[in-house]
Enzyme design. Structure first.
Site, mmCIF file in Angstrom:
data_model
loop_
_atom_site.group_PDB
_atom_site.id
_atom_site.type_symbol
_atom_site.label_atom_id
_atom_site.label_comp_id
_atom_site.label_asym_id
_atom_site.label_seq_id
_atom_site.Cartn_x
_atom_site.Cartn_y
_atom_site.Cartn_z
ATOM 1 C CB ILE A 151 -0.895 -0.156 1.161
ATOM 2 C CG1 ILE A 151 -1.984 -1.280 1.070
ATOM 3 C CG2 ILE A 151 -1.684 1.392 1.293
ATOM 4 C CD1 ILE A 151 -3.034 -1.314 2.195
ATOM 5 C CB ALA A 227 -5.803 3.479 6.163
ATOM 6 C CD GLU A 258 -11.879 -1.868 13.197
ATOM 7 O OE1 GLU A 258 -12.479 -2.727 12.686
ATOM 8 O OE2 GLU A 258 -10.843 -1.274 12.642
ATOM 9 C CG HIS A 281 -11.458 -1.649 9.047
ATOM 10 N ND1 HIS A 281 -10.963 -2.677 10.231
ATOM 11 C CD2 HIS A 281 -10.647 -2.287 7.969
ATOM 12 C CE1 HIS A 281 -9.590 -2.976 9.392
ATOM 13 N NE2 HIS A 281 -9.548 -2.848 8.388
ATOM 14 N N GLY A 284 -10.277 -1.180 2.179
ATOM 15 C CA GLY A 284 -10.239 -1.857 1.135
ATOM 16 C C GLY A 284 -11.670 -2.268 0.822
HETATM 17 N N1 LIG Z 1 -8.220 -0.281 5.865
HETATM 18 C C1 LIG Z 1 -8.102 -1.193 5.365
HETATM 19 O O1 LIG Z 1 -9.501 -1.778 4.874
HETATM 20 C C2 LIG Z 1 -7.033 -2.069 5.097
HETATM 21 C C3 LIG Z 1 -6.913 -2.891 3.902
HETATM 22 C C4 LIG Z 1 -5.973 -3.721 3.572
HETATM 23 C C5 LIG Z 1 -4.860 -3.724 4.421
HETATM 24 N N2 LIG Z 1 -4.792 -3.103 5.430
HETATM 25 C C6 LIG Z 1 -3.574 -2.824 6.307
HETATM 26 O O2 LIG Z 1 -2.823 -2.001 5.834
HETATM 27 C C7 LIG Z 1 -1.609 -2.498 6.276
HETATM 28 C C8 LIG Z 1 -0.372 -2.424 5.370
HETATM 29 O O3 LIG Z 1 -0.722 -3.237 4.025
HETATM 30 P P1 LIG Z 1 0.247 -3.713 2.996
HETATM 31 O O4 LIG Z 1 -0.398 -4.797 2.233
HETATM 32 O O5 LIG Z 1 1.017 -2.562 2.480
HETATM 33 O O6 LIG Z 1 1.200 -4.503 4.038
HETATM 34 P P2 LIG Z 1 2.753 -4.893 3.572
HETATM 35 O O7 LIG Z 1 2.995 -5.942 4.494
HETATM 36 O O8 LIG Z 1 3.059 -4.986 2.271
HETATM 37 O O9 LIG Z 1 3.647 -3.679 4.177
HETATM 38 C C9 LIG Z 1 3.845 -3.219 5.449
HETATM 39 C C10 LIG Z 1 5.149 -2.730 5.415
HETATM 40 O O10 LIG Z 1 5.387 -2.020 6.646
HETATM 41 C C11 LIG Z 1 6.732 -2.137 6.942
HETATM 42 N N3 LIG Z 1 6.894 -2.042 8.366
HETATM 43 C C12 LIG Z 1 6.340 -2.895 9.444
HETATM 44 N N4 LIG Z 1 6.475 -2.595 10.618
HETATM 45 C C13 LIG Z 1 7.185 -1.249 10.704
HETATM 46 C C14 LIG Z 1 7.559 -0.221 11.484
HETATM 47 N N5 LIG Z 1 7.092 -0.473 12.765
HETATM 48 N N6 LIG Z 1 8.081 0.878 10.855
HETATM 49 C C15 LIG Z 1 8.312 1.054 9.561
HETATM 50 N N7 LIG Z 1 7.836 0.224 8.682
HETATM 51 C C16 LIG Z 1 7.315 -0.876 9.211
HETATM 52 C C17 LIG Z 1 7.217 -3.522 6.484
HETATM 53 O O11 LIG Z 1 8.611 -3.647 6.325
HETATM 54 C C18 LIG Z 1 6.210 -3.375 5.186
HETATM 55 O O12 LIG Z 1 7.375 -2.869 4.103
HETATM 56 C C19 LIG Z 1 -1.672 -3.603 6.859
HETATM 57 O O13 LIG Z 1 -1.603 -3.420 8.345
HETATM 58 C C20 LIG Z 1 -3.107 -4.182 6.558
HETATM 59 O O14 LIG Z 1 -3.721 -4.804 7.607
HETATM 60 C C21 LIG Z 1 -5.930 -2.249 5.903
#
Ligand SMILES: NC(=O)c1ccc[n+]([C@@H]2O[C@H](COP(=O)([O-])OP(=O)(O)OC[C@H]3O[C@@H](n4cnc5c(N)ncnc54)[C@H](O)[C@@H]3O)[C@@H](O)[C@H]2O)c1
Length: 422
Positions: A151, A227, A258, A281, A284
């Site tokens: 993301i 998010a 939630e 929430h 996505g």
């Molecule tokens: N709001 C929604 O409806 C929704 C939908 C999809 C995903 N999400 C959430 O979005 C987030 C990101 O999703 P994604 O697919 O990009 O995940 P991803 O695993 O591809 O990316 C996460 C990134 O965060 C980095 N990271 C982890 N801990 C860290 C920290 N403490 N400091 C800095 N960087 C850190 C990781 O190295 C990784 O590059 C997840 O938490 C996921 O659950 C939310």
């Protein structure tokens, strides 16, 4: 081969599975544990979303269950270890809603920067508040992205497309896209960014990642978005920094607690704050994402059935496999010393000509897939089935789907659970 799809999975999943010769039965609602056990007899594949749980009891009661598609992003509802131990392959859709989250984030960045919700609320209440005060263009502003994964990195590209300058911080080594700049420390990002947005994953260590200290380091008047996961941010600290005027606004899509169901009451210390956008929430949650999830997960189940491919399975060793045009024996086993030697000993005893072989392991589970020129070596498969380490043995015959006569695929693909040699 039959699939039961629950919880209103997108119809595209049915289309994908039926095109592969799999018979599909759909149901609108979820099933509880006992209902699953009762209803799933005679099905080899199951599709669920977030409300049906795949427990150890379900896995052990249904030895014929081959694969489960979780038509969602998270897999908290699945007993990952137990399903693996019973040889049930589980697939989800980790990336199918990435674009939807990115688009919501872009929309919120602009909405906060123009104070849209404040103007909208005033006008709905009958006040014509025409002013440029506190409203900005996003062009040239610095966007700080924390977590540059799927993301975060896609957001980076779109944000640059509308003229923002992007800096990011990630604990892992990540390639900067476009003109984005990687920073070594989160504090450095907080001091530079006009807008800070969090996209870290949900690992336990990220609980409380963002609190008073981090908000305090942000620039006066800057904006904050989350998010990712609710437990990452201290919302009481966010409230304080909004009320003190240190932050100019926030957009929050995820919360530590939630409500479970649509229509339930929502309580939060952030309710009623100015220039704070709250969404339930839905980052996505778009129809496009639902369709993409349906397509992706059904495709994974189809490929597992056809080729034994476990790419992106959440519980089995991952092997990306293609059709090779020869027969294939897929052996899922407990990862103990000597399994590969024992498997190959059986092939040698039966004079099987091995065309190709791959092995992957994941914790206590191993997966060895062997292509042999004569898959009708039934004696060999019976002996493999009898090995102590065997969890599940599948014999995939070499006929390509395109060449199959009409009718269910089960006539051509044999899947055998423990204790049921083919
Ligand atoms: N709001 C929604 O409806 C929704 C939908 C999809 C995903 N999400 C959430 O979005 C987030 C990101 O999703 P994604 O697919 O990009 O995940 P991803 O695993 O591809 O990316 C996460 C990134 O965060 C980095 N990271 C982890 N801990 C860290 C920290 N403490 N400091 C800095 N960087 C850190 C990781 O190295 C990784 O590059 C997840 O938490 C996921 O659950 C939310």
């Amino acid at each position: 081969m039959r699939a039961l799809l629950l919880e209103n999975v997108h119809p595209v999943a049915t289309t994908v599975l039926e095109a592969a010769g799999i018979e599909v039965v759909t149901r609108k609602g979820a099933l509880d544990e006992q209902e699953l056990i009762d209803e799933l007899a005679g099905f080899q594949l199951l599709g669920i979303r977030s409300k049906t749980e795949l427990t150890a009891r379900v896995c052990s009661a249904l030895p014929g269950l081959l694969g489960v598609g979780v038509f969602a992003i998270g897999t908290n509802q699945v007993d990952v270890l137990s399903s693996a131990a019973h040889g049930v392959a589980v697939f989800n859709a980790p990336y199918s809603n990435t674009r939807s989250v990115v688009e919501l984030t872009i929309a919120e960045i602009i909405a906060l920067t123009r104070r849209l919700t404040v103007l909208d609320k005033a006008l709905h209440e009958g006040t014509w508040d025409k002013t440029a005060e506190g409203a900005h263009e996003v062009r040239g502003r610095v966007l700080g992205i924390i977590g540059y994964g799927n993301i975060g990195s896609q957001l980076s590209v779109l944000a640059e497309g509308i003229g923002m300058r992007v800096v990011f911080y990630d604990t892992a080594e990540k390639l900067a896209l476009g003109n984005a700049r990687r920073l070594e420390a989160m504090d450095e990002l907080l001091e530079m960014a006009d807008i800070v947005t969090i996209h870290v994953d949900g690992r336990p260590g990220n609980a409380g990642l963002f609190g008073s200290h981090q908000f305090g380091r942000m620039r006066p008047g800057s904006l904050f978005l989350n998010a990712s996961r609710g437990f990452v941010v201290d919302l009481a600290a966010l409230r304080e920094h909004i009320l003190s005027g240190h932050l100019g606004g926030a957009a929050i899509d995820v919360f530590p607690m939630e409500p479970k169901n649509r229509g339930d009451r929502f309580e939060s210390e952030l309710r009623g704050l100015p220039n704070v956008i709250l969404t339930p929430h839905v980052g996505g949650s778009t129809e496009e994402a639902q369709e993409a999830i349906g397509q992706f997960v059904a495709g994974k189940l189809r490929d597992y059935v056809r080729t034994g491919s476990t790419t992106l399975s959440v519980n089995l060793p991952n092997l990306q496999l293609e059709h090779t045009g020869v027969g294939r024996i897929a052996h899922l086993h407990r990862n103990v010393p000597g399994v590969l030697a024992a498997v190959n000993q059986v092939f040698a005893e039966h004079g099987a000509n091995i065309v190709g072989q791959v092995l992957a392991t994941r914790g206590e589970i191993g997966y060895v897939v062997t292509d042999i020129s004569d898959v009708t070596q039934r004696g060999a498969s019976a002996k493999l089935q009898a090995l102590d380490s065997t969890i599940r043995l599948r014999v995939l015959d070499h006929i390509q789907r395109d060449e199959l006569p009409p009718g269910p695929a089960s006539a051509h693909w044999a899947s055998v659970g423990v204790g049921a040699p083919d």
